[in-house]
Scaffold this active site. Structure first.
Site, PDB file in Angstrom:
ATOM      1  N   ASP A  36      17.027  25.218 -30.824  1.00 22.31           N
ATOM      2  CA  ASP A  36      15.793  25.263 -30.039  1.00 22.31           C
ATOM      3  C   ASP A  36      16.002  24.721 -28.632  1.00 22.31           C
ATOM      4  OD1 ASP A  36      14.279  26.258 -32.189  1.00 22.31           O
ATOM      5  OD2 ASP A  36      13.962  24.242 -32.979  1.00 22.31           O
ATOM      6  N   ASP A  45       8.328  26.971 -33.239  1.00 26.43           N
ATOM      7  CA  ASP A  45       9.414  27.347 -34.139  1.00 26.43           C
ATOM      8  C   ASP A  45       8.940  27.088 -35.561  1.00 26.43           C
ATOM      9  OD1 ASP A  45      12.210  28.028 -34.771  1.00 26.43           O
ATOM     10  OD2 ASP A  45      12.298  25.949 -35.438  1.00 26.43           O
ATOM     11  N   CYS A  47       3.552   1.702   2.609  1.00 30.79           N
ATOM     12  CA  CYS A  47       4.813   0.991   2.335  1.00 30.79           C
ATOM     13  C   CYS A  47       5.722   1.849   1.451  1.00 30.79           C
ATOM     14  CB  CYS A  47       4.543  -0.332   1.634  1.00 30.79           C
ATOM     15  SG  CYS A  47       3.517  -1.478   2.553  1.00 30.79           S
ATOM     16  N   ASP A  58      12.611  21.645 -33.149  1.00 29.68           N
ATOM     17  CA  ASP A  58      13.285  20.433 -33.614  1.00 29.68           C
ATOM     18  C   ASP A  58      14.784  20.591 -33.790  1.00 29.68           C
ATOM     19  OD1 ASP A  58      13.181  22.139 -35.811  1.00 29.68           O
ATOM     20  OD2 ASP A  58      13.104  20.474 -37.237  1.00 29.68           O
ATOM     21  N   CYS A  80       0.844  -1.195   0.000  1.00 29.31           N
ATOM     22  CA  CYS A  80       0.000   0.000   0.000  1.00 29.31           C
ATOM     23  C   CYS A  80       0.881   1.249   0.000  1.00 29.31           C
ATOM     24  CB  CYS A  80      -0.932   0.013   1.210  1.00 29.31           C
ATOM     25  SG  CYS A  80      -0.083   0.286   2.777  1.00 29.31           S
TER      26      CYS A  80
END
Length: 844
Positions: A649, A447, A15, A645, A12
């Site tokens: 960037d 971009d 724990c 990409d 649980c």
């Protein structure tokens, strides 16, 4: 360093909180995250201060077991182990089935004996009547023993956790069940003594208040609930397991002229792989022989097979649909794209969203508080004059109705299903935090190059000044040959198509964000944008109208100057991706401001953005200034996502609240991002944000239920409503409610499996669909009668009027190169040119 560990023995959230708390105290540990759903632990630690053994030892001292997860990858992949299915719990389910079978096999007769008489069911004479009270109680005790024995795990773990001063859910079950059992045994002795003394009143008092059936029922119902919960939890990782199932098991490797079949773990970088039709590609690499179509749906989500020929890159675990090919392996083992996707999704599933912090804090003290409430409940009812049985009943009910599991599972199950669903749709979410922040995004910064556009610009216009087109193009290509900028590549490719020889350049100089300069012979040349011209004192007034005209059409004008005098302008345009318009419109429809970021001048940027639903265009941004733009937006109080990409960037992706990298981007951009899109289009950005909103909504529902259930259930079990409404909860119903609570949370998370992303095929244009279905051919038309750029324009317009046709006219060579679907014949193209007033003298 960061290391993942497998942790066993946790049942649980108490724990997981205990493990997290103890490991975080270890010297040298910077950060630790424990996931109850996956039974895993992610630890960031200083390897100069501590190590794996010390961390494992800390977990063991806390009362649990731990081991290092995974193996290190090597170039040969020899130490690589193929990914294993997540949530495979057949052994655990089998153990639960065994316990459930035994429990109910003895519980049913136990319930018949204990409660049958109340419903008028017949019982043997030796079990009826007050005088047979001891036999009645003892037979229940005997029937209870097998149930207790088969469920001994709850007692060993529950009392073990108490011994380690970290009580958990097992402790609640163990104490609750034991209390009923001990009271029942006490009742047997009490009745035996009373019978010996002839005290039938005392025998009658204990005769029907034994709690053996409650003790056994608690264990049986908890087992049933845990079985259903475990089965449901296994379904949360179905999306990821579908990927894992695609992992190739063997590979055909060409070595010393022979083709050898071997386990994929033994494939080394540089090996030549033979891939037959229908087979899975064993490693990342590129085609060195043959042609085929590859089904990449599992990796990118794109349902249409992708054409591959010599030199084309291929990805491990994708399917070769038809052709026989040979592939040279470049990345193997854990270095393959496939393995990294699996690792990313697993890691994301192991992380926690900030929304879970409050639940974790409560879970850490939940069990001790509940045990305290149970004790207070018993003492309070006794002090108010209630009978011992009544007080015990309420105390046991408090123990068994409390559900820390619901709190612990609320977040991880939703994140597991959500990240798996994302992977299924080509969206890789690196962490729960990224998932949570994404749902609050107010502004998306895109971009332009490679994100909104294809990132592959082409030369569209050439405007020479005091020179001819070929000379200008030859000079431009010679200058741009040493540049890696996409615009430079476009110029060089165009010159190569026209078979122009490059001139030798010296003293090459690249000016970031502006252009280049170099010497050809004794002349100094400058090429770039208007800012570079102004910085070099070059007058562009004679070509300003041409520059403005190109920019208004969304084209990028490249200005070329020789010895400080303009010799011409070349226009280069980058076309929009097929889905960009609709994706941006979808973002605005869900209330997000979309900003386009570009290094182009303002006029060019506006030309591109005029047909897009962007709220703002920020132009003339140098690469190093992109991060400043994000910071400025954040200073305005906005939660910002950056989509890019390229390498330039990366700082902006890191600075943004959520960095989103397009899948075909550079490794640096992908490493810097929080979310990776395997699709090379913006529609996935919309899907990622909508998915994050769905996941966070689901987590909130789960947390609300977990808190609501416990806040209502515990007072009800404690008897708070007894005096007002006469409500008292039987421990058996409390145990059933506890099981249902966890099951509800897991089932609610599983609803995320039905999240629908917008199908890529639905948002493609008609032209795109035709291009995928039709074979594209190239035809060259020899055309007479073209005298000027207007003639060229007329011929191109006549040809491009056909759907799916791309035509490029070379005025000097008197020819038109036409890419067209095979459904349009070369003769139809020639007829169109003839109708435009020109003569077609040859078709090639």
């Amino acid at each position: 360093m960061e290391q993942k560990f497998n942790v066993t023995g946790m049942t649980c959230s108490a724990c997981s909180s205990k493990v997290e708390r103890e490991v975080s105290k270890t010297e040298g540990v910077r950060k630790v995250t424990v996931n109850l759903l996956t039974n895993s632990m992610q630890v960031d630690f200083d390897e100069n201060i501590t190590n794996n053994s010390k961390i494992i030892s800390t977990v063991v001292k806390a009362g649990y077991d731990a081991s290092v997860a995974g193996a290190k990858s090597t170039e040969s992949g020899a130490e690589y182990t193929a990914p294993k299915r997540i949530g495979d719990n057949h052994e655990e389910l089998a153990a639960f089935k065994k316990r459930i079978t035994v429990s109910f096999a003895f519980l049913i007769p136990l319930m018949y004996v204990s409660m049958g008489s109340m419903m008028g069911a017949p019982l043997p004479k030796f079990l009826t009547g007050v005088e047979n009270g001891v036999s009645f109680a003892f037979i229940q005790f005997l029937l209870c023993i097998p149930v207790l024995m088969v469920n001994h795990k709850y007692f060993s773990k529950g009392f073990g956790s108490l011994w380690h001063r970290s009580p958990n859910m097992d402790s609640l079950i163990a104490v609750g069940s034991s209390a009923g059992l001990i009271y029942g045994i006490f009742a047997i002795f009490r009745m035996s003594y009373a019978l010996g003394q002839g005290d039938m009143a005392t025998v009658h008092q204990y005769h029907m208040n034994l709690y053996f059936e409650s003790s056994a029922m608690i264990l049986a119902l908890i087992n049933l609930g845990k079985y259903l919960e475990t089965k449901s939890k296994g379904k949360t990782s179905e999306a990821l397991n579908k990927l894992i199932d695609l992992a190739p098991k063997t590979a055909l490797v060409e070595r010393d002229g022979d083709i050898v079949e071997m386990p994929v773990e033994q494939v080394a970088a540089g090996d030549i792989l033979v891939v037959k039709p229908g087979s899975s590609i064993p490693a990342d690499g590129y085609v060195i022989e043959g042609e085929t179509h590859i089904d990449e749906a599992a990796i990118t989500g794109e349902s249409i097979p992708v054409s591959k020929e010599k030199g084309a890159a291929v990805i491990a675990a994708t399917i070769n649909k038809e052709g026989f090919i040979k592939v040279k392996a470049t990345k193997v083992g854990k270095d393959t794209t496939f393995s990294q996707i699996i690792a990313l999704v697993e890691n994301a599933s192991s992380t926690k969203a900030p929304i879970a912090k409050m639940a974790d804090k409560i879970a850490g003290v939940f069990v001790p508080v509940v045990m305290t409430i149970a004790l207070i409940t018993a003492i309070l009812w006794l002090s108010l004059g209630a009978g011992f049985e009544f007080a015990l009943n309420n105390a046991i009910s408090v123990l068994v109705i409390s559900c820390p599991c619901a709190l612990g599972l609320a977040t991880p199950v939703a994140i597991m299903v959500g990240t798996g669903k994302g992977a299924e749709n080509g969206i890789l979410i690196k962490s729960g935090e990224a998932l949570e922040v994404a749902h609050n995004v107010q502004t998306v910064v895109l971009d332009k190059t490679g994100t909104i556009t294809e990132g592959k610009p082409k030369v569209t216009d050439i405007h020479p000044v005091n020179t001819d087109k070929n000379t200008l193009l030859q000079t431009a290509a010679s200058l741009e040959a040493k540049s890696e900028h996409p615009l430079a590549v476009a110029v060089c490719e165009y010159a190569d198509k026209n078979h122009l020889t490059l001139l030798e350049t010296k003293n090459f100089e690249a000016v970031s964000g502006k252009g280049i300069a170099a010497d050809i012979g004794n002349d100094r040349y400058v090429a770039g944008n208007i800012r570079l011209m102004k910085e070099n004192g070059i007058d562009t007034s004679d070509v300003q109208s041409v520059i403005d005209s190109f920019a208004a059409d969304g084209k990028t004008p490249l200005i070329f100057a020789k010895n400080n005098a303009v010799i011409g302008v070349i226009a280069v345009a980058d076309t929009l991706k097929a889905n960009s318009r609709e994706a941006i419109r979808d973002l605005t429809d869900i209330g997000i401001d979309v900003i386009m970021l570009t290094g182009d001048n303002e006029k060019t940027a506006k030309g591109i953005g005029k047909d897009l639903a962007v709220s703002r265009i920020i132009a003339e941004v140098l690469p190093q200034d992109k991060e400043k733009v994000i910071s400025q937006l954040q200073s305005e109080g906005k939660i910002v996502a950056m989509v890019g990409d390229g390498i330039n960037d990366a700082p902006a992706l890191v600075r943004a609240d959520v960095g989103i990298a397009i899948g075909n981007g550079t490794d640096v951009a992908i490493e810097s991002a929080d979310i990776i899109l395997m699709h090379n289009d913006l529609s996935s950005v919309v899907t990622a944000i909508k998915l994050s909103k769905a996941v966070i909504k689901n987590i909130r529902q789960n947390l609300f239920w977990a808190f609501f259930y416990n806040c209502l259930g515990i007072p009800l079990a404690a008897g708070v409503f007894y005096n007002s409404f006469g409500w008292q909860l039987n421990p058996m119903f409390g145990a059933a409610a506890m099981s249902v609570s966890s099951l509800f949370v897991v089932t609610n998370a599983l609803r995320l499996k039905y999240f629908q992303a917008k199908n890529l095929s639905d948002i493609k244009t008609d032209e795109d669909t035709k291009e995928e279905k039709e074979i594209i051919k190239m035809t060259t038309l020899k055309v007479n009668g073209m005298m000027c750029p207007m003639c060229k324009k007329h011929v191109e317009e006549a040809l491009n009027a056909f759907p799916g046709v791309q035509a490029e006219v070379n005025l000097e060579a008197k020819e038109a190169k036409v890419n067209h679907p095979d459904t349009i014949s070369p003769q139809e193209l020639a007829d169109a040119v003839t109708k435009a007033g020109y003569e077609v003298v040859g078709i090639e």
